[in-house]
Design a protein around this motif. Structure first.
Motif, short mmCIF file in Angstrom:
data_model
loop_
_atom_site.label_atom_id
_atom_site.label_comp_id
_atom_site.label_asym_id
_atom_site.label_seq_id
_atom_site.Cartn_x
_atom_site.Cartn_y
_atom_site.Cartn_z
N ASN A 1 -9.14 -8.25 -1.16
CA ASN A 1 -10.18 -9.16 -1.61
C ASN A 1 -10.46 -8.92 -3.10
O ASN A 1 -10.75 -7.81 -3.51
CB ASN A 1 -11.45 -8.94 -0.79
N GLY A 2 -10.34 -9.97 -3.90
CA GLY A 2 -10.58 -9.85 -5.33
C GLY A 2 -9.35 -9.50 -6.15
O GLY A 2 -9.42 -9.42 -7.37
N ILE A 3 -8.22 -9.28 -5.49
CA ILE A 3 -6.96 -8.99 -6.19
C ILE A 3 -6.03 -10.17 -5.94
O ILE A 3 -5.84 -10.58 -4.80
CB ILE A 3 -6.33 -7.68 -5.67
N ASP A 4 -5.44 -10.70 -6.99
CA ASP A 4 -4.61 -11.90 -6.88
C ASP A 4 -3.20 -11.57 -6.39
O ASP A 4 -2.23 -11.65 -7.13
CB ASP A 4 -4.56 -12.63 -8.21
N LEU A 5 -3.12 -11.15 -5.12
CA LEU A 5 -1.84 -10.90 -4.47
C LEU A 5 -1.75 -11.80 -3.25
O LEU A 5 -2.72 -11.94 -2.50
CB LEU A 5 -1.73 -9.43 -4.05
N LYS A 6 -0.58 -12.39 -3.04
CA LYS A 6 -0.41 -13.37 -1.97
C LYS A 6 0.45 -12.82 -0.83
O LYS A 6 1.43 -12.12 -1.06
CB LYS A 6 0.23 -14.63 -2.54
N ASN A 7 0.03 -13.22 0.38
CA ASN A 7 0.76 -12.84 1.58
C ASN A 7 2.20 -13.34 1.52
O ASN A 7 2.45 -14.47 1.10
CB ASN A 7 0.06 -13.41 2.81
N SER A 8 3.12 -12.49 1.89
CA SER A 8 4.56 -12.77 1.97
C SER A 8 5.24 -12.88 0.60
O SER A 8 6.46 -12.94 0.54
CB SER A 8 4.86 -14.03 2.78
N GLU A 9 4.46 -12.91 -0.46
CA GLU A 9 5.04 -12.92 -1.81
C GLU A 9 4.92 -11.55 -2.46
O GLU A 9 5.85 -11.07 -3.10
CB GLU A 9 4.35 -13.97 -2.67
N HIS A 10 3.74 -10.93 -2.31
CA HIS A 10 3.47 -9.64 -2.93
C HIS A 10 3.26 -8.52 -1.91
O HIS A 10 3.43 -7.35 -2.24
CB HIS A 10 2.23 -9.73 -3.81
N LEU A 11 2.84 -8.89 -0.71
CA LEU A 11 2.52 -7.92 0.34
C LEU A 11 2.46 -8.66 1.66
O LEU A 11 2.66 -9.87 1.70
CB LEU A 11 1.18 -7.22 0.04
N LEU A 12 2.19 -7.92 2.73
CA LEU A 12 2.04 -8.55 4.05
C LEU A 12 0.62 -8.34 4.55
O LEU A 12 0.18 -7.19 4.68
CB LEU A 12 3.06 -7.98 5.03
N ILE A 13 -0.07 -9.43 4.81
CA ILE A 13 -1.44 -9.36 5.32
C ILE A 13 -1.40 -9.51 6.84
O ILE A 13 -0.78 -10.43 7.36
CB ILE A 13 -2.31 -10.46 4.68
N SER A 14 -2.06 -8.58 7.50
CA SER A 14 -2.10 -8.56 8.96
C SER A 14 -3.48 -8.98 9.44
O SER A 14 -4.49 -8.50 8.94
CB SER A 14 -1.78 -7.16 9.47
N LYS A 15 -3.50 -9.86 10.44
CA LYS A 15 -4.77 -10.35 10.97
C LYS A 15 -5.25 -9.56 12.20
O LYS A 15 -6.40 -9.61 12.56
CB LYS A 15 -4.65 -11.82 11.33
N ASN A 16 -4.32 -8.83 12.84
CA ASN A 16 -4.69 -8.06 14.03
C ASN A 16 -3.71 -6.91 14.21
O ASN A 16 -2.77 -6.75 13.43
CB ASN A 16 -4.71 -8.97 15.28
N ASP A 17 -3.94 -6.10 15.24
CA ASP A 17 -3.11 -4.92 15.47
C ASP A 17 -1.63 -5.26 15.67
O ASP A 17 -0.75 -4.56 15.17
CB ASP A 17 -3.62 -4.13 16.68
N GLN A 18 -1.37 -6.34 16.39
CA GLN A 18 0.02 -6.74 16.63
C GLN A 18 0.71 -7.14 15.33
O GLN A 18 1.87 -6.80 15.10
CB GLN A 18 0.09 -7.89 17.65
N ASP A 19 -0.01 -7.86 14.45
CA ASP A 19 0.54 -8.20 13.13
C ASP A 19 0.89 -6.93 12.35
O ASP A 19 1.93 -6.86 11.71
CB ASP A 19 -0.47 -9.00 12.30
N PHE A 20 -0.02 -5.95 12.39
CA PHE A 20 0.25 -4.69 11.69
C PHE A 20 1.54 -4.07 12.20
O PHE A 20 2.41 -3.70 11.41
CB PHE A 20 -0.90 -3.69 11.87
N ALA A 21 1.66 -3.95 13.49
CA ALA A 21 2.86 -3.34 14.08
C ALA A 21 4.11 -4.12 13.69
O ALA A 21 5.11 -3.53 13.25
CB ALA A 21 2.72 -3.27 15.59
N ASN A 22 4.07 -5.43 13.83
CA ASN A 22 5.24 -6.26 13.49
C ASN A 22 5.60 -6.15 12.02
O ASN A 22 6.78 -6.03 11.67
CB ASN A 22 4.99 -7.73 13.86
N ASN A 23 4.59 -6.21 11.14
CA ASN A 23 4.86 -6.12 9.71
C ASN A 23 5.44 -4.77 9.30
O ASN A 23 6.36 -4.71 8.48
CB ASN A 23 3.59 -6.42 8.91
N ILE A 24 4.93 -3.71 9.88
CA ILE A 24 5.44 -2.38 9.57
C ILE A 24 6.89 -2.23 10.04
O ILE A 24 7.74 -1.75 9.30
CB ILE A 24 4.53 -1.29 10.18
N VAL A 25 7.16 -2.66 11.27
CA VAL A 25 8.53 -2.58 11.80
C VAL A 25 9.48 -3.44 10.97
O VAL A 25 10.58 -2.99 10.61
CB VAL A 25 8.57 -2.99 13.29
N ASN A 26 9.07 -4.65 10.62
CA ASN A 26 9.92 -5.51 9.80
C ASN A 26 10.24 -4.87 8.46
O ASN A 26 11.39 -4.89 8.01
CB ASN A 26 9.26 -6.88 9.57
#
Length: 109
Positions: free
Chosen positions: A47-72
């Motif tokens: 929040n407040g940093i101009d970084l975009k999901n899938s371009e600069h980092l991976l934003i996770s909305k829930n625990d499953q997203d976190f797990a999937n993003n980390i494994v990927n």
């Protein structure tokens, strides 16, 4: 106690920032980016940093997203490299002294 955060970050493959609440500027994201680590985080983490999901980092909305993003990221070196480089380049562009001075001058003059 950590004497040098960059030394500790250099031992990592991925930076995970699962903040669920918080305020203020998130220096940990800047530190991870400067260490060329790909970042998995929540929206609150950037929040407040101009970084975009899938371009600069991976934003996770829930625990499953976190797990999937980390494994990927763990299995996809190209993705790790792309996100890390894009994030660092974006932050250099935004927070370089010359850019900060230019923005400051726009406000003053």
């Amino acid at each position: 106690e950590v004497e040098n955060i960059q030394t500790e970050l250099s031992k990592s493959l991925i930076y995970v920032c699962p903040l669920r609440f918080g305020a203020g500027f998130k220096n940990k994201i800047l530190e991870a980016s400067s260490a060329l680590l790909p970042i998995v985080c929540t929206e609150i983490s950037v929040n407040g940093i101009d970084l975009k999901n899938s371009e600069h980092l991976l934003i996770s909305k829930n625990d499953q997203d976190f797990a999937n993003n980390i494994v990927n990221l763990f299995y996809d070196k190209d993705l790790r490299d792309r996100l890390s480089k894009n994030s660092l380049n974006q932050l250099k562009k935004i927070y370089s002294w010359s850019n900060v001075i230019n923005e400051y001058n726009k406000v003053l003059f």
